[in-house]
Design an enzyme around this catalytic site. Structure first.
Site, PDB file in Angstrom:
ATOM      1  N   HIS A  72      24.713   5.642  -8.157  1.00  0.00           N
ATOM      2  CA  HIS A  72      25.759   6.655  -8.055  1.00  0.00           C
ATOM      3  C   HIS A  72      25.101   7.992  -7.723  1.00  0.00           C
ATOM      4  O   HIS A  72      23.973   8.274  -8.127  1.00  0.00           O
ATOM      5  CB  HIS A  72      26.509   6.745  -9.387  1.00  0.00           C
TER       6      HIS A  72
ATOM      7  N   LEU B  82      22.416   7.590 -20.970  1.00  0.00           N
ATOM      8  CA  LEU B  82      22.065   9.014 -20.911  1.00  0.00           C
ATOM      9  C   LEU B  82      23.175   9.785 -20.207  1.00  0.00           C
ATOM     10  O   LEU B  82      23.524   9.503 -19.072  1.00  0.00           O
ATOM     11  CB  LEU B  82      20.734   9.197 -20.173  1.00  0.00           C
TER      12      LEU B  82
END
Length: 339
Positions: free
Chosen positions: A231, A127
């Site tokens: 992240h 995504l």
């Protein structure tokens, strides 16, 4: 409303390539290589062309498109069964307990074990939203459209579903987890290893990675701190996954140490709440309707967007703009879930 999710086509390779160059590294499912992306689109086309409704090693690539301008500004992927053609490796973080009778002390150590426990699971991933489109709930549309697709093609997906989140990578594209663990055995930078994996698969991990457990206490502090941490840009995605029922079960990515989240496919909130109705020959009422994700079409004809729905015991009514975007007529099978 002008955004729609549809299956990617071979001529979308240029759009995907431009987005891939913006990922900043560590995004294995969207490598900045035209040939690798073209191969993904070829696999997706083959998957949508396969007529039998059975579980197979399929890849489906979707894109987010502005129906007014034709611009593609996002993408996502679904893997129906991972680890079929190539092994799917993870590190599993486990605790080992040892007791010394002479010292009368108990020692507990965390270790990383190289495993293939998750083979055969379906995966949602890949995504990515173009920076210009990161507003207005488009990430939600991309993410949840995958679950509507799975609900509409349930026999093509496994009973477990996972999502790998990109781990900690610095501004220069370096991964502290890779540098502290696998990089010591491969003589490759994180960028080189990640690129090689995206293009050729991770069999080289099986060839070179030591089979013995790795004691977490023996790796660098930076590498330890990165275990199971997403992240910074992936934290909203992690929250969306958790809202759908995904949970971290101590599996992490072998490259950057990012967390793997897992759930039972039928327990995903969007999948469990999705419903199929025949489209009624009337427009949804603004007063009684509700915002929803609305989808229609099998495989290569799949379309999904956000619109207004109104439900009754006869079927579903939707607003005219959504009907036009989905290009459907009364009587068509329509899947939806409340936004």
């Amino acid at each position: 409303m002008s955004w729609i999710i549809r299956p990617a086509r071979p001529d979308d390779v240029g759009h995907l390539y431009e987005m891939a160059k913006l990922t900043g590294g560590g995004f294995t499912n969207l490598p900045p290589h035209r040939s690798a992306l073209a191969d993904k689109l070829s696999q997706s086309a083959a998957a949508t062309a396969r007529p039998d409704e059975t579980l197979h090693d399929d890849l489906f690539v979707m894109v987010l498109q502005d129906t007014q301008t034709g611009e593609v500004r996002g993408t996502c992927q679904m893997f129906s069964s991972i680890g079929g053609k190539l092994p799917f490796y993870s590190y599993r973080l486990v605790q080992q307990t040892q007791h010394s009778r002479e010292l009368d002390r108990t020692f507990r150590n965390q270790v990383l074990q190289l495993v293939t426990d998750l083979e055969g699971t379906s995966e949602v991933g890949g995504l990515f939203l173009h920076p210009s489109a990161r507003a207005g709930g488009l990430g939600m549309l991309l993410a949840r459209s995958r679950y509507l697709f799975i609900a509409m093609h349930r026999k093509r997906f496994a009973n477990r579903l996972l999502a790998e989140l990109r781990g900690v990578v610095d501004a220069q594209g370096n991964s502290p987890f890779w540098d502290g663990v696998a990089g010591r055995f491969f003589g490759m930078t994180f960028r080189d290893a990640d690129e090689f994996n995206a293009l050729h698969g991770n069999q080289f991990i099986a060839d070179l990675m030591p089979r013995h457990p790795i004691y977490v206490a023996l790796i660098s502090a930076d590498a330890q701190a990165a275990i199971g941490v997403p992240h910074e840009s992936g934290r909203p995605a992690m929250r969306m996954l958790q809202d759908e029922g995904f949970a971290y079960e101590n599996y992490v990515d072998i490259f950057d140490g990012g967390p793997t989240l897992i759930t039972q496919t039928d327990s995903v909130r969007t999948i469990a709440a999705a419903r199929s109705d025949a489209l009624l020959n009337r427009e949804a009422s603004a007063a009684f309707g509700e915002q929803a994700l609305i989808a229609t079409g099998r495989l290569g004809e799949f379309r999904c967007c956000v619109g207004t729905r109104e439900l009754d015991h006869h079927g579903i009514a939707i607003d005219s703009a959504t009907r036009q975007a989905l290009n459907i007529d009364a009587g068509a099978e329509t899947w939806s879930v409340a936004r």
